[in-house]
Design an enzyme around this catalytic site. Structure first.
Site, PDB file in Angstrom:
ATOM      1  N   ASP A 123       4.827  -3.111  11.777  1.00  0.00           N
ATOM      2  CA  ASP A 123       3.409  -2.954  11.898  1.00  0.00           C
ATOM      3  C   ASP A 123       3.127  -2.911  13.354  1.00  0.00           C
ATOM      4  OD1 ASP A 123       4.021  -5.674  12.369  1.00  0.00           O
ATOM      5  OD2 ASP A 123       2.318  -6.240  11.127  1.00  0.00           O
ATOM      6  N   SER A 132       7.335  -4.836   7.554  1.00  0.00           N
ATOM      7  CA  SER A 132       6.985  -5.779   8.379  1.00  0.00           C
ATOM      8  C   SER A 132       7.625  -7.184   8.305  1.00  0.00           C
ATOM      9  CB  SER A 132       5.354  -6.082   8.252  1.00  0.00           C
ATOM     10  OG  SER A 132       4.773  -5.085   8.642  1.00  0.00           O
ATOM     11  N   ARG A 144       0.854  -1.159  -0.059  1.00  0.00           N
ATOM     12  CA  ARG A 144      -0.037   0.034   0.027  1.00  0.00           C
ATOM     13  C   ARG A 144       0.857   1.202  -0.017  1.00  0.00           C
ATOM     14  NH1 ARG A 144      -4.038   1.144   4.553  1.00  0.00           N
ATOM     15  NH2 ARG A 144      -2.268   0.448   5.765  1.00  0.00           N
TER      16      ARG A 144
END
Length: 902
Positions: free
Chosen positions: A641, A587, A526
């Site tokens: 994250d 992550s 994203r």
């Protein structure tokens, strides 16, 4: 023509006919009465008692062994030995003996009655040369009892001519067992108590065709059915199904049947030993049908509509007409002849017309009983269908009825009217054979099967059930590993890496400006633009796919692809001319050397791009930007994250100083005092520590908590022996743990009747999302069965209950282990700050935490127990990896340029 010529007969027949609309009302009243009986609050006022029987399963055909039955009847005691061979309960061997009850015993002392029953058992066993092996006994006790267990039942009141002293309010099972022990029959154990209705249901259950409803319409009437146990509010913590004895003979005692009562019914009631009670039973029970017909004939004869040539004084004697007479007269072929012979035997001189009219009246009374029975049965079927959330249902109904056996039309009316009143249900009526004898043996056999299965299940699940002491030990181990991980010299010995993130503070609410965020943690990537303003945070984002070839290709190709996605996004958002601070959520396990410097330790989640491990990922991103000539990129922070989750919730709640992820994987971070962080220079202030707690236990410290099932799961992973804590907790593995437990239960013949389940052998076939669905409160067992059937698993209701229990056990352990880890964190923070009591918020993200119906509350409950001096608030994160990364950048920008805005 003979009937229409007589208005009195016409009126009587009309009064005895219940139209379909009225039957619908009767059904609705029964449904309402059933709900009242099931309700804890309304139960005391209910006429339809809905008594729990504690029978939670029907026979599955595997029951076998020798069983004793004792049946207390009105005038005798019947003892039986029933031998089941496990062949689907076909053709059981039955031996029995009947003992007449001496007249004085029925009104004597209770102790004398039970001593007599025990003597009957001893004599019976002596007569069949029974071996001294353990003999389970089922007790048929046809009186109203308050049952609190299958083998615990207090007598509410005597009836049927019994009035033994000192029994009401006592546990009749215990009284019988004590009497049996006095006879030195120590090998005989009373396992179950039941009434004839339950026995009827059990005898009609055959292999593959369970019977779930039973009707008894003999001298008394009642029914029972397999209800969803959670609706039986009188039973604490019930799950699965439970047979409920409706005791529907009292239906209408509150006046709800007044509209259908005829003057003849009122006369029968007034002359009974219990006026105003058992109103439904007096309409449908075989004990009363002869009386109803007798009252009709007496009234019509008095009105001179019948027996004009006869002396009708003979009709003034009660009980001259029995229900047997009524059934014989009602039959089509020989009914007229039977009417004549019966009436003549009474001393009447009936005409052909009299015989015809008497036959019509008998038929009307029997038909009404069948139709009212059908209305009540339809209420049960509709209730079952609704509670199981089914659109349609097929169910076997066991019937033990003198009326059903003795009248050809009774069963037809019962079946057809039930179909009209409950069209969503197809009822298959099955005649019962010896419901009190064989049925009681079945109840006892099922109880033994379930008890044996329960022992197997408890033994198998025991290693997955953690005690308070176990969890305190896990908490202590986590604390020890944290301390080791924070030490400069001891860090290498710890399984918990305790990586510094260089994030020195959480948001304080003064952050302003526009920031870019990248979120790379899986196959989707994203790009976001985040505007932090006084009125809140505004975001726009786009998702880009990373092809497998790129994930597993070269590092250059991977980071080039990421830059291309960023440029595409900036172009679409008209941001190409701006240089915005960028936060990068990456992550994967990294060794962070600065806020914008993170060395990749290893790839996970299917990534294996070459040339990246051991490299600074921010440097790789900047190099790709140069190759693509994208010069407007300013990476100020790289976070994982977990940190992003903490920062995102920290913006909403300043007390949020812990981040927790419980999704596909699991991890935690928290704000640690710099003086305790030996791996970074400096003593002042605080720093967020990325624990990487998924690897907790990789050094063997958790081996005692690893079960065989966990071992089987670990062996099939791509990182065997690694991420041990994560494999006990996270969504990627819970479904697999459950699958291995289910396979073990099948092997032990406890689940799916031990039949092979090829599809269950497939890795990852039982997804963790199934746990969330199966454990949802109020989910009907039928829905659980549907989930299992989608996996080609033909599950019974008992199987569905057991699968749910396995899911609950595995997910509870995960939540409790997570709580133990979190307890270590909050207790350390409390001690760091020298507080008697710590109040802190944890930002939480992850699909398991969000989607599972009980994970959050199980986590919080155990956390309160393990860290009683900490008040911990769990705050669900919204987009921690996107918004959180931007906020890390915003905080860094705020601290670097207090006066400036990007």
């Amino acid at each position: 023509p003979a009937l229409t010529a007589c208005p009195q007969v016409q009126r009587a027949l009309l009064a005895l006919t219940v139209p379909l609309e009225t039957l619908q009302v009767v059904k609705s009243c029964m449904l309402q009465a059933m709900r009242k009986g099931l309700s804890r609050q309304m139960h005391a006022q209910a006429n339809v008692r809905m008594l729990p029987t504690y029978i939670c399963s029907v026979p599955d055909g595997t029951e076998k062994g020798d069983l004793l039955v004792v049946e207390l009847c009105q005038s005798h005691v019947r003892t039986l030995r029933v031998t089941l061979s496990g062949n689907g309960n076909q053709s059981p061997e039955v031996m029995y003996k009947i003992f007449d009850i001496p007249g004085d015993i029925k009104q004597g002392k209770g102790e004398a009655l039970f001593d007599f029953i025990a003597q009957c058992v001893r004599q019976f066993l002596a007569g069949i040369s029974s071996p001294q092996q353990r003999l389970p006994l089922g007790f048929v006790f046809p009186f109203s009892c308050r049952q609190t267990g299958l083998d615990k039942a207090e007598l509410i009141c005597w009836s049927k001519g019994f009035s033994c002293s000192d029994v009401e309010g006592k546990d009749v099972v215990q009284l019988l067992q004590s009497a049996i022990n006095k006879q030195e029959l120590c090998h005989v154990d009373v396992i179950a108590l039941m009434n004839d209705t339950v026995g009827t249901m059990m005898t009609c259950s055959m292999e593959g065709e369970p019977c779930e409803v039973a009707l008894v319409m003999g001298e008394h009437t009642s029914s029972c059915f397999m209800a969803e146990a959670q609706q039986v509010e009188m039973v604490e913590k019930a799950s699965g199904q439970m047979c409920v004895n409706t005791e529907w003979g009292c239906f209408g005692d509150d006046g709800s049947l007044s509209d259908i009562l005829t003057p003849y019914d009122q006369c029968v009631d007034q002359e009974s030993v219990n006026p105003g009670e058992k109103r439904f039973e007096k309409l449908v029970g075989s004990l009363y049908l002869g009386e109803i017909v007798w009252h009709v004939l007496t009234a019509l004869a008095t009105e001179k509509a019948l027996f004009i040539r006869s002396n009708i004084d003979v009709l003034r004697t009660k009980d001259v007409l029995t229900t047997q007479h009524v059934l014989e007269i009602s039959n089509s072929e020989e009914g007229m002849a039977k009417a004549r012979s019966t009436l003549e035997a009474l001393g009447l001189q009936p005409s052909e017309q009299d015989c015809c009219r008497v036959q019509q009246i008998c038929r009307a009374v029997v038909s009404r009983a069948a139709a009212l029975g059908a209305a009540a049965l339809a209420a049960i079927l509709s209730h079952m269908c609704q509670s199981r959330e089914l659109e349609q249902m097929v169910v076997n109904v066991g019937v033990d009825s003198k009326l059903y056996r003795g009248h050809s039309r009774f069963g037809e009316i019962l079946q057809s009217v039930t179909g009209l009143l409950a069209p969503e249900c197809k009822a298959i009526l099955l005649p019962s054979v010896d419901g009190t004898g064989r049925g009681a043996a079945m109840v006892t056999a099922v109880a033994l099967r379930l008890a044996a299965q329960r022992r197997e299940v408890e033994q198998l699940l025991a290693p997955l059930r953690l005690s308070r002491a176990d969890l305190e030990r896990v908490q202590a181990l986590m604390r020890r590993e944290m301390e080791l991980g924070l030490g400069r010299e001891s860090n290498a010995d710890s399984s918990v890496r305790m990586l510094p993130t260089y994030v020195r503070s959480t948001p304080d609410g003064t952050e302003r400006g526009e920031f870019l965020a990248l979120d790379l943690g899986g196959t989707n990537f994203r790009v976001l633009v985040v505007r932090v303003a006084q009125d809140g945070i505004h975001m726009a984002s786009e998702i880009y796919v990373i092809p497998t070839t790129v994930m597993q290709g070269t590092g250059e190709a991977l980071f080039d692809h990421i830059i291309e996605c960023i440029m595409d996004f900036q172009l679409k958002q008209n941001l190409m001319d701006q240089i915005l601070p960028l936060g990068f959520t990456f992550s994967f396990p990294c060794q962070q050397l600065g806020l914008d410097k993170a060395v990749l330790l290893s790839w996970t989640k299917g990534f294996s791009a070459s040339g990246c491990v051991g490299q600074d990922v921010v440097h790789l991103l900047r190099e790709a930007a140069q190759r693509k000539q994208h010069l407007g990129l300013k990476v100020v922070a790289v976070v994982n994250d977990t940190v992003g989750t903490m920062m995102s919730c920290g913006y909403e709640d300043p007390k949020c100083e812990i981040g927790l992820i419980v999704g596909t994987g699991t991890n935690a971070c928290y704000m640690e005092e710099m003086e305790n962080v030996g791996t970074v220079e400096g003593e002042q202030g605080r720093m967020c520590i990325n624990m990487e707690w998924g690897a907790f236990g990789d050094n063997g410290c958790l081996d005692d908590f690893f079960t065989n099932f966990d071992q089987l799961v670990d062996e099939k992973t791509i990182n065997m022996g690694k991420q041990r804590f994560e494999k006990l907790i996270s969504g990627m593995y819970l479904g697999e743990i459950v699958r291995h437990v289910l396979l073990a239960l099948v092997e032990k013949q406890v689940l799916f009747r031990g039949k092979p389940c090829p599809k269950l052998q497939t890795k990852d076939i039982f997804q963790t999302k199934f746990l969330s669905t199966i454990e949802t409160d109020g989910l009907a067992l039928q829905k659980v069965r549907a989930i299992l059937q989608d996996l080609d698993l033909q599950a019974s209701f008992e199987d569905s209950i057991l699968v749910r229990e396995v899911c609950q056990t595995v997910s509870l352990r995960a939540a409790q282990l997570c709580a133990a880890g979190l307890a270590a964190v909050v207790e350390k923070m409390r001690e760091n700050q020298g507080l008697a009591r710590l109040s802190v918020t944890v930002g939480v993200d992850g699909t398991l935490y969000k989607m599972h119906p009980h994970f959050s509350q199980n986590l919080q409950k155990m956390l309160r127990d393990l860290a009683p001096n900490c008040t911990v608030t769990l705050l669900q994160s919204e987009d921690g990896s996107g918004k959180g990364a931007a906020l890390v950048a915003a905080v860094a920008w705020r601290e670097a340029e207090p006066q400036g805005q990007p």
